[in-house]
Design a protein around this motif. Structure first.
Motif, PDB file in Angstrom:
ATOM      1  N   ARG A   1      33.508  36.600  45.324  1.00 47.66           N
ATOM      2  CA  ARG A   1      34.596  37.434  44.819  1.00 47.66           C
ATOM      3  C   ARG A   1      34.139  38.875  44.581  1.00 47.66           C
ATOM      4  O   ARG A   1      34.808  39.829  44.999  1.00 47.66           O
ATOM      5  N   PHE A   2      32.997  39.038  43.909  1.00 51.89           N
ATOM      6  CA  PHE A   2      32.547  40.398  43.613  1.00 51.89           C
ATOM      7  C   PHE A   2      32.059  41.117  44.866  1.00 51.89           C
ATOM      8  O   PHE A   2      32.141  42.350  44.950  1.00 51.89           O
ATOM      9  N   SER A   3      31.592  40.361  45.846  1.00 51.91           N
ATOM     10  CA  SER A   3      31.252  40.978  47.124  1.00 51.91           C
ATOM     11  C   SER A   3      32.509  41.540  47.791  1.00 51.91           C
ATOM     12  O   SER A   3      32.503  42.660  48.317  1.00 51.91           O
ATOM     13  N   ARG A   4      33.601  40.770  47.752  1.00 53.42           N
ATOM     14  CA  ARG A   4      34.864  41.269  48.309  1.00 53.42           C
ATOM     15  C   ARG A   4      35.375  42.461  47.522  1.00 53.42           C
ATOM     16  O   ARG A   4      35.879  43.434  48.090  1.00 53.42           O
ATOM     17  N   LEU A   5      35.254  42.396  46.190  1.00 54.00           N
ATOM     18  CA  LEU A   5      35.705  43.515  45.361  1.00 54.00           C
ATOM     19  C   LEU A   5      34.940  44.791  45.695  1.00 54.00           C
ATOM     20  O   LEU A   5      35.513  45.892  45.677  1.00 54.00           O
ATOM     21  N   SER A   6      33.650  44.651  46.000  1.00 57.32           N
ATOM     22  CA  SER A   6      32.841  45.840  46.290  1.00 57.32           C
ATOM     23  C   SER A   6      33.282  46.551  47.563  1.00 57.32           C
ATOM     24  O   SER A   6      32.924  47.704  47.795  1.00 57.32           O
ATOM     25  N   LYS A   7      34.071  45.864  48.394  1.00 56.67           N
ATOM     26  CA  LYS A   7      34.605  46.516  49.589  1.00 56.67           C
ATOM     27  C   LYS A   7      35.704  47.520  49.231  1.00 56.67           C
ATOM     28  O   LYS A   7      35.922  48.491  49.950  1.00 56.67           O
ATOM     29  N   PHE A   8      36.395  47.246  48.114  1.00 57.03           N
ATOM     30  CA  PHE A   8      37.574  48.045  47.766  1.00 57.03           C
ATOM     31  C   PHE A   8      37.359  49.007  46.613  1.00 57.03           C
ATOM     32  O   PHE A   8      38.020  50.049  46.542  1.00 57.03           O
ATOM     33  N   LEU A   9      36.457  48.658  45.696  1.00 58.47           N
ATOM     34  CA  LEU A   9      36.284  49.489  44.505  1.00 58.47           C
ATOM     35  C   LEU A   9      35.285  50.618  44.757  1.00 58.47           C
ATOM     36  O   LEU A   9      34.253  50.407  45.402  1.00 58.47           O
ATOM     37  N   PRO A  10      35.557  51.796  44.219  1.00 56.43           N
ATOM     38  CA  PRO A  10      34.604  52.911  44.374  1.00 56.43           C
ATOM     39  C   PRO A  10      33.377  52.755  43.477  1.00 56.43           C
ATOM     40  O   PRO A  10      32.377  53.444  43.654  1.00 56.43           O
ATOM     41  N   PHE A  11      33.470  51.873  42.478  1.00 56.57           N
ATOM     42  CA  PHE A  11      32.338  51.575  41.595  1.00 56.57           C
ATOM     43  C   PHE A  11      32.481  50.131  41.113  1.00 56.57           C
ATOM     44  O   PHE A  11      33.556  49.535  41.199  1.00 56.57           O
ATOM     45  N   MET A  12      31.386  49.575  40.589  1.00 56.64           N
ATOM     46  CA  MET A  12      31.414  48.211  40.053  1.00 56.64           C
ATOM     47  C   MET A  12      31.445  48.302  38.529  1.00 56.64           C
ATOM     48  O   MET A  12      30.503  48.815  37.904  1.00 56.64           O
ATOM     49  N   PRO A  13      32.526  47.845  37.907  1.00 58.50           N
ATOM     50  CA  PRO A  13      32.618  47.937  36.444  1.00 58.50           C
ATOM     51  C   PRO A  13      31.838  46.812  35.759  1.00 58.50           C
ATOM     52  O   PRO A  13      31.787  45.675  36.247  1.00 58.50           O
ATOM     53  N   VAL A  14      31.209  47.142  34.633  1.00 61.28           N
ATOM     54  CA  VAL A  14      30.585  46.135  33.778  1.00 61.28           C
ATOM     55  C   VAL A  14      31.049  46.406  32.360  1.00 61.28           C
ATOM     56  O   VAL A  14      31.029  47.549  31.896  1.00 61.28           O
ATOM     57  N   PHE A  15      31.501  45.383  31.669  1.00 61.12           N
ATOM     58  CA  PHE A  15      32.036  45.571  30.323  1.00 61.12           C
ATOM     59  C   PHE A  15      30.900  45.644  29.304  1.00 61.12           C
ATOM     60  O   PHE A  15      29.940  44.882  29.360  1.00 61.12           O
ATOM     61  N   GLY A  16      31.036  46.613  28.375  1.00 60.00           N
ATOM     62  CA  GLY A  16      30.055  46.733  27.310  1.00 60.00           C
ATOM     63  C   GLY A  16      28.643  46.988  27.786  1.00 60.00           C
ATOM     64  O   GLY A  16      27.675  46.548  27.145  1.00 60.00           O
ATOM     65  N   GLY A  17      28.506  47.660  28.906  1.00 59.65           N
ATOM     66  CA  GLY A  17      27.184  47.951  29.429  1.00 59.65           C
ATOM     67  C   GLY A  17      26.587  46.839  30.277  1.00 59.65           C
ATOM     68  O   GLY A  17      25.492  46.988  30.814  1.00 59.65           O
ATOM     69  N   GLY A  18      27.298  45.721  30.373  1.00 56.47           N
ATOM     70  CA  GLY A  18      26.802  44.611  31.185  1.00 56.47           C
ATOM     71  C   GLY A  18      25.550  43.967  30.619  1.00 56.47           C
ATOM     72  O   GLY A  18      24.682  43.493  31.363  1.00 56.47           O
TER      73      GLY A  18
END
Length: 313
Positions: A166-183
């Motif tokens: 899922r996150f691999s697919r998201l990385s195709k569309f998002l300009p950045f990868m969000p992480v909540f609270g600093g990840g």
């Protein structure tokens, strides 16, 4: 004489467990997939393990009358009762009361129950997912006693998983990868093949193994612990993409979840409860799962770098 294993839940975990059991020819075990809609997984598995696969069972865990006859003559019931989103009532009916129904029917059939819960299961949690997982565990212990084994996985990965893919697919569309609270929250991802291997061992019918797992709870984590940010870094590395990783406040994540959880499920779906879950670590409290698998198979657990690059892109 062959034993019968009923896998209650047709999906990612269930199909991998079925394959793992079928891959070990002795002792002979017949496998039966049981769920509300078992046909898709049944069709997928038939070409791979046809000789071991019985006709599927259509049942509804919220309706006890559909369970009793399904478990007759069964040595082990593997219960994969879970939902990832829904109303508090949905969680109560499925993850708590549905799991209760499966436990009661398995107990009446004289079968050993292998129930899948989750790290963080806690009846006092404010999060419906964790709360109903905790309540289900209590009910199962009351109903089945020593004839139940509980497995609490951390994040599960492997081909067809809903995390790295899922996150691999998201990385195709998002300009950045969000992480909540600093990840910063910690996870101990476990390979689905190792979980399936553990269930295969547990269902062999070996008396010494049966004694070892009676009434036990196994917290299933893999060989390494990673922060959420590190997991996102691996997604990008193995996908061959370069994106900045940006910290997003939990409060903003809650706002996002409040909107997206009202829409049909899609690639971008996240709920407020899922954001809340990311505030806590998801790490095994002990190594009993790893020790059990290694002791009975002489193989170490698989790591993310060994597996994930083979299936995400």
């Amino acid at each position: 004489m062959a034993s019968k294993i009923v896998i209650c839940g047709a999906g990612f975990l269930g199909s991998n467990i079925a394959r793992a059991i079928a891959a070990v020819p002795k002792p002979l075990r017949h496998i039966q997939i049981a769920s509300r809609h078992p046909d898709r997984i049944q069709t997928l598995l038939r070409s791979e393990i046809n000789e071991n696969l019985l006709a599927p069972l259509t049942l509804d865990i919220t309706k006890p009358s559909t369970l009793k006859s399904a478990f007759t003559g069964t040595s082990h019931v593997v219960s994969l009762v879970a939902i990832l989103r829904g109303s508090p009532t949905d969680y109560d009916q499925i993850q708590w009361k549905g799991a209760e129904n499966v436990a009661r029917a398995a107990n009446e059939a004289g079968a050993h129950l292998i129930h899948f819960s989750a790290i963080g299961a806690d009846r006092s949690s404010s999060i419906p997912y964790n709360r109903t997982k905790g309540l289900a565990e209590e009910s199962i212990r009351d109903i089945c006693g020593q004839k139940a084994t509980i497995i609490r996985p951390s994040l599960v990965f492997g081909p067809d998983d809903d995390f790295f893919n899922r996150f691999s697919r998201l990385s195709k569309f998002l300009p950045f990868m969000p992480v909540f609270g600093g990840g910063k929250s910690k996870f101990q991802p476990v390979f689905v093949g190792d979980i399936a291997r553990a269930v295969e061992i547990m269902t062999r019918g070996d008396e010494s193994i049966a004694e070892e797992i009676e009434g036990k709870t196994f917290e299933a984590g893999g060989p390494n612990v990673f922060s959420w940010r590190e997991l996102m870094e691996m997604v990008l590395t193995y996908s061959g993409r370069r994106r900045p990783i940006v910290s997003v406040p939990f409060s903003l994540g809650k706002v996002q979840g409040a909107v997206l959880e009202q829409l049909p499920t899609n690639l971008f779906t996240i709920t407020r409860d899922q954001v809340e879950l990311l505030k806590s670590d998801n790490v095994a409290s002990n190594n009993n799962f790893q020790e059990f698998v290694v002791r009975h198979s002489s193989e170490t657990l698989k790591s993310i770098p060994e597996i994930v690059p083979t299936y995400i892109h």
